[in-house]
Write an enzyme that holds these catalytic residues in place. Sequence first.
Site, PDB file in Angstrom:
ATOM      1  N   SER A  11      -5.368   3.617   3.629  1.00  0.00           N
ATOM      2  CA  SER A  11      -6.537   4.384   4.101  1.00  0.00           C
ATOM      3  C   SER A  11      -7.745   4.093   3.222  1.00  0.00           C
ATOM      4  O   SER A  11      -8.541   4.972   2.919  1.00  0.00           O
ATOM      5  CB  SER A  11      -6.223   5.880   4.071  1.00  0.00           C
ATOM      6  N   GLN A  13     -10.886   1.022   2.425  1.00  0.00           N
ATOM      7  CA  GLN A  13     -12.123   0.644   3.126  1.00  0.00           C
ATOM      8  C   GLN A  13     -11.847   0.228   4.570  1.00  0.00           C
ATOM      9  O   GLN A  13     -12.520   0.685   5.489  1.00  0.00           O
ATOM     10  CB  GLN A  13     -12.797  -0.517   2.383  1.00  0.00           C
ATOM     11  N   ILE A  14     -10.864  -0.653   4.753  1.00  0.00           N
ATOM     12  CA  ILE A  14     -10.570  -1.102   6.125  1.00  0.00           C
ATOM     13  C   ILE A  14      -9.900   0.036   6.893  1.00  0.00           C
ATOM     14  O   ILE A  14     -10.243   0.299   8.049  1.00  0.00           O
ATOM     15  CB  ILE A  14      -9.683  -2.364   6.152  1.00  0.00           C
ATOM     16  N   THR A 120      -3.209  -7.141   5.244  1.00  0.00           N
ATOM     17  CA  THR A 120      -3.096  -7.312   3.795  1.00  0.00           C
ATOM     18  C   THR A 120      -2.996  -8.797   3.412  1.00  0.00           C
ATOM     19  O   THR A 120      -2.274  -9.562   4.043  1.00  0.00           O
ATOM     20  CB  THR A 120      -1.846  -6.547   3.284  1.00  0.00           C
ATOM     21  N   ASN A 121      -3.726  -9.174   2.380  1.00  0.00           N
ATOM     22  CA  ASN A 121      -3.739 -10.558   1.884  1.00  0.00           C
ATOM     23  C   ASN A 121      -2.702 -10.801   0.795  1.00  0.00           C
ATOM     24  O   ASN A 121      -2.316  -9.850   0.114  1.00  0.00           O
ATOM     25  CB  ASN A 121      -5.127 -10.869   1.304  1.00  0.00           C
ATOM     26  N   HIS A 176      -5.570 -18.363   6.845  1.00  0.00           N
ATOM     27  CA  HIS A 176      -6.793 -17.561   6.745  1.00  0.00           C
ATOM     28  C   HIS A 176      -7.750 -18.140   5.699  1.00  0.00           C
ATOM     29  O   HIS A 176      -7.336 -18.505   4.612  1.00  0.00           O
ATOM     30  CB  HIS A 176      -6.405 -16.136   6.357  1.00  0.00           C
TER      31      HIS A 176
HETATM   32  P1  A3D Z   1      -8.708  -0.830  -0.285  1.00  0.00           P
HETATM   33  O1  A3D Z   1      -9.981  -0.168   0.056  1.00  0.00           O
HETATM   34  O2  A3D Z   1      -8.345  -0.983  -1.719  1.00  0.00           O
HETATM   35  O3  A3D Z   1      -7.528  -0.068   0.474  1.00  0.00           O
HETATM   36  C1  A3D Z   1      -6.190  -0.354   0.233  1.00  0.00           C
HETATM   37  C2  A3D Z   1      -5.451   0.970   0.288  1.00  0.00           C
HETATM   38  O4  A3D Z   1      -4.063   0.691   0.153  1.00  0.00           O
HETATM   39  C3  A3D Z   1      -5.828   1.944  -0.852  1.00  0.00           C
HETATM   40  O5  A3D Z   1      -6.281   3.164  -0.302  1.00  0.00           O
HETATM   41  C4  A3D Z   1      -4.527   2.107  -1.633  1.00  0.00           C
HETATM   42  O6  A3D Z   1      -4.336   3.419  -2.134  1.00  0.00           O
HETATM   43  C5  A3D Z   1      -3.497   1.787  -0.560  1.00  0.00           C
HETATM   44  N1  A3D Z   1      -2.198   1.388  -1.086  1.00  0.00           N
HETATM   45  C6  A3D Z   1      -1.920   0.692  -2.218  1.00  0.00           C
HETATM   46  N2  A3D Z   1      -0.594   0.576  -2.348  1.00  0.00           N
HETATM   47  C7  A3D Z   1      -0.022   1.211  -1.287  1.00  0.00           C
HETATM   48  C8  A3D Z   1       1.308   1.431  -0.877  1.00  0.00           C
HETATM   49  N3  A3D Z   1       2.322   0.973  -1.577  1.00  0.00           N
HETATM   50  N4  A3D Z   1       1.507   2.105   0.271  1.00  0.00           N
HETATM   51  C9  A3D Z   1       0.473   2.581   0.995  1.00  0.00           C
HETATM   52  N5  A3D Z   1      -0.812   2.410   0.655  1.00  0.00           N
HETATM   53  C10 A3D Z   1      -1.057   1.729  -0.479  1.00  0.00           C
HETATM   54  O7  A3D Z   1      -8.649  -2.308   0.372  1.00  0.00           O
HETATM   55  P2  A3D Z   1      -9.288  -2.786   1.755  1.00  0.00           P
HETATM   56  O8  A3D Z   1      -9.035  -1.767   2.806  1.00  0.00           O
HETATM   57  O9  A3D Z   1     -10.659  -3.289   1.520  1.00  0.00           O
HETATM   58  O10 A3D Z   1      -8.386  -4.087   2.029  1.00  0.00           O
HETATM   59  C11 A3D Z   1      -7.019  -3.948   2.320  1.00  0.00           C
HETATM   60  C12 A3D Z   1      -6.311  -5.309   2.359  1.00  0.00           C
HETATM   61  O11 A3D Z   1      -6.865  -6.117   3.391  1.00  0.00           O
HETATM   62  C13 A3D Z   1      -6.435  -6.148   1.077  1.00  0.00           C
HETATM   63  O12 A3D Z   1      -5.191  -6.762   0.784  1.00  0.00           O
HETATM   64  C14 A3D Z   1      -7.460  -7.205   1.441  1.00  0.00           C
HETATM   65  O13 A3D Z   1      -7.333  -8.377   0.675  1.00  0.00           O
HETATM   66  C15 A3D Z   1      -7.114  -7.430   2.889  1.00  0.00           C
HETATM   67  N6  A3D Z   1      -8.154  -8.073   3.702  1.00  0.00           N
HETATM   68  C16 A3D Z   1      -7.731  -9.009   4.610  1.00  0.00           C
HETATM   69  C17 A3D Z   1      -8.650  -9.639   5.411  1.00  0.00           C
HETATM   70  C18 A3D Z   1      -8.183 -10.652   6.401  1.00  0.00           C
HETATM   71  O14 A3D Z   1      -8.976 -11.212   7.115  1.00  0.00           O
HETATM   72  C19 A3D Z   1      -6.772 -10.985   6.499  1.00  0.00           C
HETATM   73  C20 A3D Z   1     -10.013  -9.317   5.313  1.00  0.00           C
HETATM   74  C21 A3D Z   1     -10.405  -8.363   4.399  1.00  0.00           C
HETATM   75  C22 A3D Z   1      -9.464  -7.732   3.584  1.00  0.00           C
END
Ligand code: A3D
Length: 320
Positions: A11, A13-14, A120-121, A176
């Site tokens: 929950s 940023q994405i 997730t990356n 990707h």
């Molecule tokens: P962020 O805002 O850090 O959100 C990640 C969330 O995951 C946080 O709220 C954490 O508390 C939660 N989390 C951590 N560990 C666990 C767990 N074990 N179980 C449940 N929740 C957990 O990151 P984001 O939302 O910006 O990005 C999320 C992922 O997407 C990252 O791995 C990025 O690298 C990836 N991402 C991929 C792309 C693609 O195009 C594939 C683009 C942008 C980001």
Amino acid sequence: MSRSKIALIGSGQIGGTLAHLAGLKELGDVVMFDIAEGTPQGKSLDIMQSSPIDGFDCALSGTNEYAGIAGADVVIVTAGVPRKPGMSRDDLLGINLKVMSQVGEGIKTHAPDAFVICITNPLDAMVWALQKFSGLPENMVVGMAGVLDSARFRTFLAEEFNVSVEDVSAFVLGGHGDTMVPLTRYSTVGGIPLPDLVKMGWTTQEKLDQIVQRTRDGGAEIVGLLKTGSAFYAPAAAAIQMAEAFLKDKKRVLPAAAHLSGQFGIDDLYVGVPVVIGAGGVERIVEIELQGTEKDGFDSSVNAVRGLLEACRNIDASLA
Ligand code: A3D
């Protein structure tokens, strides 16, 4: 008919943007999950309080228990750690592999019939591991990357040609980001392939090459600007398009990291290819014939993914 249920694992940023978009589009009721206490509860309450203003009916809730995702039709996974400046997607591998193991277990127990979209990356490796950990059918587990990479490509092309983004379509293959393979002969403006537009003088090959490179580096460009995280608006929009294709059985033709079992001569690997997404999940893999540099690019992309899977197997023996 009851509403669909969309579970968001992560929950951050994405995840927050996914919940907001799912509400605005009335795709169904949303359950946000996270290990951080209060985050999914707070974000879902905040978004729900925007619903009378924007006029959407959708129940949103937050949980720290996997039982909350029970019966989800769609699960979108963003749990893990995003990139920080100077970090490659692969640096994330060790940390996020452990997260995928927990998430896979949660989905297997509580939402085994869901269509699962992993974000997730490092994407191509994490979606592969998530499918193994969850044990869900391969056609029901897919990775989001191609829709985002092609949207970045489309954005830059529309800017270059000064035309609507709606009239630009882009075709990308492979892993990707860095190893993405844009297929310019299948990428078009109003149906006209990019190589023809070069011949017509709309742009130059040099400019086109620069746009391709900027697309490959699109994620890093945003990480460099934000400094505290990675892109989230466009990645969320891309995953919502895939979820909508499944929930509405739209049979959209979209690029996605899909499980290959013989297609393109590749076995048991997830990599970006064009697929048809409908109520059956990934209903078809569009296997086109690759030529010269396209094939070279695709092969090196596949090799890069193979390297990541090897690293996953070394970290977690259950994946061997
Ligand atoms: P962020 O805002 O850090 O959100 C990640 C969330 O995951 C946080 O709220 C954490 O508390 C939660 N989390 C951590 N560990 C666990 C767990 N074990 N179980 C449940 N929740 C957990 O990151 P984001 O939302 O910006 O990005 C999320 C992922 O997407 C990252 O791995 C990025 O690298 C990836 N991402 C991929 C792309 C693609 O195009 C594939 C683009 C942008 C980001």
